[in-house]
Design an enzyme around this catalytic site. Structure first.
Site, mmCIF file in Angstrom:
data_model
loop_
_atom_site.group_PDB
_atom_site.id
_atom_site.type_symbol
_atom_site.label_atom_id
_atom_site.label_comp_id
_atom_site.label_asym_id
_atom_site.label_seq_id
_atom_site.Cartn_x
_atom_site.Cartn_y
_atom_site.Cartn_z
ATOM 1 N N GLU A 79 -27.329 4.344 -87.616
ATOM 2 C CA GLU A 79 -28.394 5.094 -88.311
ATOM 3 C C GLU A 79 -28.885 6.134 -87.328
ATOM 4 O O GLU A 79 -29.543 5.811 -86.341
ATOM 5 C CB GLU A 79 -29.509 4.138 -88.748
ATOM 6 C CG GLU A 79 -30.433 4.729 -89.793
ATOM 7 C CD GLU A 79 -31.542 5.582 -89.203
ATOM 8 O OE1 GLU A 79 -31.374 6.826 -89.209
ATOM 9 O OE2 GLU A 79 -32.528 5.035 -88.727
ATOM 10 N N CYS B 58 -37.562 8.551 -88.561
ATOM 11 C CA CYS B 58 -36.175 8.848 -88.950
ATOM 12 C C CYS B 58 -36.130 9.558 -90.290
ATOM 13 O O CYS B 58 -35.349 10.484 -90.488
ATOM 14 C CB CYS B 58 -35.360 7.562 -89.021
ATOM 15 S SG CYS B 58 -35.153 6.734 -87.425
#
Length: 626
Positions: free
Chosen positions: A338, A372
């Site tokens: 990720e 994120c």
């Protein structure tokens, strides 16, 4: 008074229903029954065993087993030994001290106060802890789902009773306000535990598959077997949740979890690890099944290369992610990456400015922009851009930035905290300067906040962002609102601008027409999309989280994420006792040259031809050559 109003309203509603035609009353009654069955009775029936388990099984307290240091339990933090005054503050942070190479120096990024040290673990240390985790996993993998739920419920009970403690520790280690910690650390972790406890067992049950006519006598299914040891490399923006996130799913799926936390927020990991290990120990489990690594690059590399680790889950930058993938490739070790994003938020020309401004503020400035899936690109349609900027600019300028904890030198009444890494401020400044030099307009901020003795970057608004500017492609990860104009209010042009990016994690579109918003969003190349909302994907833990392109691959959360912690094994067994597969003589070794091929061709005709005549001919062929 309130009761009287409710009774009067109910009586009025019943009177209205009584005046409806009989058919309308019947339809209303059926609709009501359908609602009650679908949303009340059916979920209750499906979750009745869990409801009984949760009701009849008490959850112990682990408060006594999780002692807190003065730095963790008090906003004042560390004091010099034999002194009553706070430790002196350095002018900058240096987590590496040449005189103590085996230690990480830990600081509060908001005050620059030294708050402690943790070990800088080396490859031998990593090997030893991974070996211990692997050994402990053998017994943990044999636990029932009910036993695993009880451990997670014990963690949940502690979290609920110590919300402010956890928020305070997160604030000390990462510089965020307590409210940001509550929303991004505590709430998300509690929802993760709730979702896994309610749904996890069902997600990991064997998945039965259709077999086809040739194998009708067989039962086929996929089972989900624990990998063994999951190696997690966690980032620094949410130290509590990023560590607990994979511990929760890893433990529930029967794995051991070894987490390498960021060296920039390693101090808090000692406290957070104690919570998990205490929850395991109080129920008689080997707490070695969860290990925490603190260290620098050598420590992370050792985790990737360790033979005891069966899979790696990495969250961080694309550059480091590629190194992790390269390390995994040496032993063909699977990994999930990720790698962040440049998430777009789109405001179409039909939105109400006053309705969308709060979402832009939350998307860009929560956790000081260190998210994120934070909003890195704000696409505003041309006809409403001036009004939008004029509306939002005073709000950004009025954001309160400062030390998040009240007794650390500030009043604690702040909206925007500190940056975890001082180096990130340099990255942000480089991107802002590049954009301004290429024609972008800086409305406010755009520089380090020199009024505060800490790692602070002023909340920033910049517009006129174009594709040739580095800020349009590189992750900012800071308190910056980058506004991109959508020319001529054109949906097609908006889609092109959004997709002209190397990242593809999350995305959102706001429009008065949900249909229009969905049409625009469906054309985005991203792992997640939300219409007329922001960030809710992550609060729906039944959804997988992850992206495409430079945002990485693989998923965590949802059934996909939980199953990603497991090896998928395909299983076939006899459906009916005594009925087994046999090999016909015509194709059994040694194969009869004249009968083998015709028999096989007849078999294929019988099962796969769409012509009834050919199927019959296939049957005759089997009889003839069998």
């Amino acid at each position: 008074m309130a009761a009287a109003v409710l009774i009067e309203a109910a009586t009025s509603s019943l009177g209205t229903i009584a005046t409806l035609p009989p058919l309308a009353q019947a339809l209303l009654a059926l609709s009501t029954l359908h609602f009650i069955y679908t949303f009340i009775l059916s979920p209750l029936r499906a979750n009745l065993p869990l409801l009984l388990e949760f009701t009849l099984t008490s959850v112990p307290s682990i408060d006594h087993a999780v002692p807190m240091t003065s730095a963790e339990s008090s906003d004042d933090g560390i004091q010099n030994q034999n002194q009553t005054s706070p430790a002196p503050k350095p002018s900058s942070i240096h987590i590496k001290d040449p005189s103590s190479p085996n230690l990480i120096q830990c600081y509060d990024p908001a005050t620059l106060q030294h708050i402690g040290t943790v070990p800088a673990m080396t490859a031998p240390d990593v090997h030893k802890l991974c070996q211990a985790a692997s050994h402990a996993q053998k017994s943990w993998s044999r636990t029932s789902f009910a036993q695993r739920r009880l451990v997670l419920r014990t963690i949940q009970k502690y979290i609920l009773a110590h919300q402010e403690d956890i928020c305070r520790v997160c604030a000390r280690d990462s510089g965020k306000p307590k409210v940001d910690a509550l929303l991004g650390e505590v709430m998300t972790t509690c929802e993760k535990i709730r979702c896994i406890n309610v749904n996890g067992e069902g997600w990991l049950e064997p998945s039965y598959r259709p077999v086809g006519p040739m194998m009708v006598h067989k039962t086929a299914y996929v089972e989900y077997v624990p990998y063994g040891v999951l190696g997690v490399i966690a980032p620094w923006n949410y130290p509590f949740h990023n560590m607990l996130n994979h511990v929760i799913s890893g433990l529930f799926s029967g794995n051991a979890v070894v987490s390498k936390v960021s060296e920039h927020t390693a101090w808090s990991s000692t406290y957070f690890t104690k919570i998990v290990r205490a929850a395991l120990e109080i129920h008689g489990h080997d707490s070695n099944v969860v290990q925490t690594l603190t260290g620098f690059g050598e420590c992370g590399a050792a985790l990737v290369n360790c033979d005891y680790v069966d899979k790696i889950i990495f969250t961080g930058s694309p550059g480091v992610g590629k190194l992790v993938m390269e390390g995994c490739s040496k032993s063909l070790k699977p990994c999930i990456l990720e790698l962040g994003g440049k998430d777009p938020m789109v405001f179409c020309d039909d939105v109400k400015i006053e309705d969308v401004v709060p979402w832009a503020m939350r998307g860009c400035f929560q956790n000081c922009g260190q998210n994120c899936c934070g909003v890195e690109r704000l696409f505003v349609y041309e006809s409403i851009q001036s009004k939008f900027i004029n509306t939002i600019l005073p709000k950004v300028q009025n954001l309160r930035q400062g030390i998040p904890l009240a007794t650390c030198g500030g009043d604690g009444d702040v909206d925007c905290g500190a940056m975890v890494m001082d180096g990130q401020i340099e990255i942000i400044q480089r991107l802002i300067d590049d954009a301004v030099s290429k024609g972008a307009k800086l409305h406010c901020g755009g520089k380090r906040n020199t009024k505060l003795n800490g790692q602070f970057y002023e909340p920033t608004v910049i517009s006129g962002i174009t594709s040739e500017m580095k800020i349009s492609q590189e992750e900012v990860f800071g308190p910056v609102m980058c506004i991109v104009t959508v020319p001529d209010d054109c949906d097609e042009e908006c889609i092109k601008l959004v997709n002209n990016c190397n990242f593809g994690l999350g995305s959102s579109v706001y429009s008065a027409s949900q249909e229009r918003g969905m049409k625009i969003g469906n054309a985005f190349r991203s792992g997640m999309f939300t219409v007329n909302d922001f960030g809710v994907n992550y609060l729906i833990q039944s959804l997988p989280f992850g992206g495409v392109k430079e945002s990485g691959f693989g998923r965590f959360a949802g059934p996909e994420g939980l199953r990603a912690c497991c090896l998928e094994r395909s299983i076939v067994k006899d459906r009916i006792w005594g009925v087994r597969t046999t090999i016909p003589g015509a194709i059994n070794y040694p194969i009869e040259a004249k009968k083998g091929l015709p028999f096989g061709m007849s078999l294929v005709k019988m099962f796969y031809s769409e012509s009834l005549w050919e199927k019959l001919m296939g049957i005759f062929g089997l009889i003839k050559h069998g």
